[in-house]
Design a protein around this motif. Structure first.
Motif, PDB file in Angstrom:
ATOM      1  N   ASN A  76       0.820  -1.212   0.000  1.00  0.00           N
ATOM      2  CA  ASN A  76       0.000   0.000   0.000  1.00  0.00           C
ATOM      3  C   ASN A  76       0.856   1.266   0.000  1.00  0.00           C
ATOM      4  O   ASN A  76       0.486   2.279  -0.602  1.00  0.00           O
ATOM      5  CB  ASN A  76      -0.935   0.009   1.212  1.00  0.00           C
ATOM      6  CG  ASN A  76      -2.190  -0.805   0.978  1.00  0.00           C
ATOM      7  OD1 ASN A  76      -2.595  -1.025  -0.153  1.00  0.00           O
ATOM      8  ND2 ASN A  76      -2.817  -1.263   2.047  1.00  0.00           N
ATOM      9  N   ASP A  83      -3.027   4.146  -6.572  1.00  0.00           N
ATOM     10  CA  ASP A  83      -4.275   4.064  -5.808  1.00  0.00           C
ATOM     11  C   ASP A  83      -5.041   5.382  -5.841  1.00  0.00           C
ATOM     12  O   ASP A  83      -6.278   5.399  -5.807  1.00  0.00           O
ATOM     13  CB  ASP A  83      -3.989   3.671  -4.353  1.00  0.00           C
ATOM     14  CG  ASP A  83      -3.620   2.201  -4.206  1.00  0.00           C
ATOM     15  OD1 ASP A  83      -3.792   1.449  -5.184  1.00  0.00           O
ATOM     16  OD2 ASP A  83      -3.163   1.813  -3.116  1.00  0.00           O
ATOM     17  N   ARG A  92      -8.913   4.195   1.044  1.00  0.00           N
ATOM     18  CA  ARG A  92      -7.745   3.655   1.737  1.00  0.00           C
ATOM     19  C   ARG A  92      -7.064   4.760   2.546  1.00  0.00           C
ATOM     20  O   ARG A  92      -6.884   5.880   2.046  1.00  0.00           O
ATOM     21  CB  ARG A  92      -6.748   3.069   0.736  1.00  0.00           C
ATOM     22  CG  ARG A  92      -7.151   1.700   0.194  1.00  0.00           C
ATOM     23  CD  ARG A  92      -6.054   1.101  -0.668  1.00  0.00           C
ATOM     24  NE  ARG A  92      -6.398  -0.265  -1.053  1.00  0.00           N
ATOM     25  CZ  ARG A  92      -5.642  -1.035  -1.823  1.00  0.00           C
ATOM     26  NH1 ARG A  92      -4.493  -0.559  -2.293  1.00  0.00           N
ATOM     27  NH2 ARG A  92      -6.013  -2.266  -2.132  1.00  0.00           N
TER      28      ARG A  92
END
Length: 303
Positions: A76, A83, A92
Motif C-alpha cells: 500500500n 491508488d 484507503r
C-alpha cells in the motif's frame, strides 16, 4: 493539498477499520486458511500430536499474519500513486492521508520483522519460506511486474501460494508432496481469482496505467488465461490420493463446477462483468470449501 489541510486529515489515531484496510486483513485471513491446512496435514501425516503441536501452529498463525499484513502494508505504501487514480481505492487510509508515510513504514517493517522472528523461532525453513514470500510479493510483484508486464498476476501467484508451505514446515521442518500439492492449488487458484476481479476493474487499471491482462489484451484473452488455470487445477487432487478416494472425487467435482461456470461465458447473452462477478464469488467459496475438505476428510479417515 496544503500542510494545514494535510495535518487536519491525518490528525487522530488510525481506527481499527482503517488498519484492516492498510494490512488487507481480508486477504490475510484468506491466506491463513491454506496455511492452517498445511500445518494440519503435517500433523496428521508426520504423526505429530495435535495437542503438542498447538504452540507451533499458534506461533505460525501469528507470525504469518504479521508477515503477510506487513507485506500488504508495504504494498500500500508503494502503490499510493496508482491508488490515488483508481476510484475503488479512494477510501484507503494511504490515499486519503489518514496515515503518514513514516508511520506506515514503521508499521509495515515492524510487522514483518516481528513476524519473521516468530517464524524463525519455529525453524529455519519456515522463516526462509516466509522471507521468500515477502521478497517475492514486495519486489517481484509490487515493485516490478505489477507495473511492467501482463504476467504480473502469475508472478504474484508464486509468493501468494507460500502459506501452505509455511504451515507444513512449521510443524515438520521440511516439505512433502502434499505440501507442494497445496501450494499448486493456491498457485493455480490465484490467476483465476484476480483475473475475475481485474475484468470488473479493467477501466480503473487502464486509468492507472497498470498492465492487467483484461485492460491490455481484452476479455477473450483473459478468459483463455482463466481456462488454462482452471484446467491446471484438474489433476492436482490426484496428487493428494493419500487423503482418500472420496476427497479426490469431491475436489474434482469442485473443479468441474468451476469449469462449468467458466463455460457459461460463451453464451451470446453473457454479461462479461456479471460473469466475472460469479467467477470471483466462486473463487472465494472454492478456497474455503477445498481446504475445509482437506481437514474434514483427514478427520473422517482417522475415525
Amino acid at each position: 493539498m496544503s500542510k494545514s489541510e494535510l495535518a487536519v486529515r491525518t490528525k487522530g489515531r488510525v481506527t481499527f477499520q482503517e488498519l484492516k484496510q492498510i494490512i488487507k486483513l481480508g486477504l490475510v485471513q484468506g491466506n491463513l486458511i491454506p496455511a492452517f491446512a498445511g500445518a494440519w496435514l503435517a500433523v496428521v501425516f508426520t504423526h505429530h500430536s495435535f495437542l503438542g503441536s498447538i504452540p507451533q501452529i499458534i506461533t505460525m498463525v501469528l507470525g504469518s499474519t504479521l508477515v503477510m499484513g506487513g507485506a500488504c502494508a508495504l504494498n500500500n505504501y508503494y502503490d499510493q500513486d496508482i491508488d490515488r487514480v483508481m476510484p475503488s481505492k479512494q477510501n484507503r487510509p494511504t490515499v486519503n492521508d489518514r496515515i503518514s508515510n513514516r508511520h506506515l513504514l514503521i508499521l509495515s517493517l515492524g510487522m514483518i520483522v516481528v513476524g519473521e522472528i516468530l517464524l524463525f523461532m519455529l525453524n529455519i525453513p519456515t522463516g526462509v519460506i516466509g522471507l521468500a514470500g515477502v521478497i517475492g510479493y514486495v519486489s517481484f510483484y509490487s515493485i516490478w511486474s505489477k507495473r511492467h508486464t501482463t504476467w504480473n498476476t502469475v508472478i504474484g501467484s508464486f509468493p501468494g501460494a507460500v502459506p501452505p508451505l509455511i504451515g507444513w514446515a512449521a510443524v515438520d521442518g521440511q516439505l512433502s508432496i502434499l505440501a507442494w500439492a497445496l501450494f499448486l492449488v493456491v498457485f493455480c487458484w490465484q490467476p483465476i481469482h484476480f483475473y475475475a476481479l481485474a475484468i470488473k476493474r479493467k477501466d480503473e487499471y487502464a486509468m492507472a496505467n497498470i498492465p492487467m491482462l483484461p485492460s491490455v489484451s481484452g476479455f477473450k484473452r483473459t478468459r483463455l488465461g482463466m481456462f488454462l488455470w482452471l484446467f491446471a487445477l484438474l489433476p492436482i487432487p490426484f496428487l493428494m490420493q493419500s487423503l482418500g478416494v472420496v476427497f479426490v472425487v469431491l475436489a474434482t467435482l469442485l473443479n468441474l463446477g468451476w469449469l462449468y461456470l467458466g463455460m457459461t461465458s460463451f453464451k451470446s447473452t453473457t454479461n462479461e462483468s456479471k460473469w466475472a462477478t460469479k467467477m470471483f464469488i466462486y473463487s472465494l467459496n472454492y478456497l474455503v470449501v477445498f481446504f475445509a475438505l482437506v481437514v474434514v476428510m483427514t478427520l473422517i479417515n482417522m475415525i
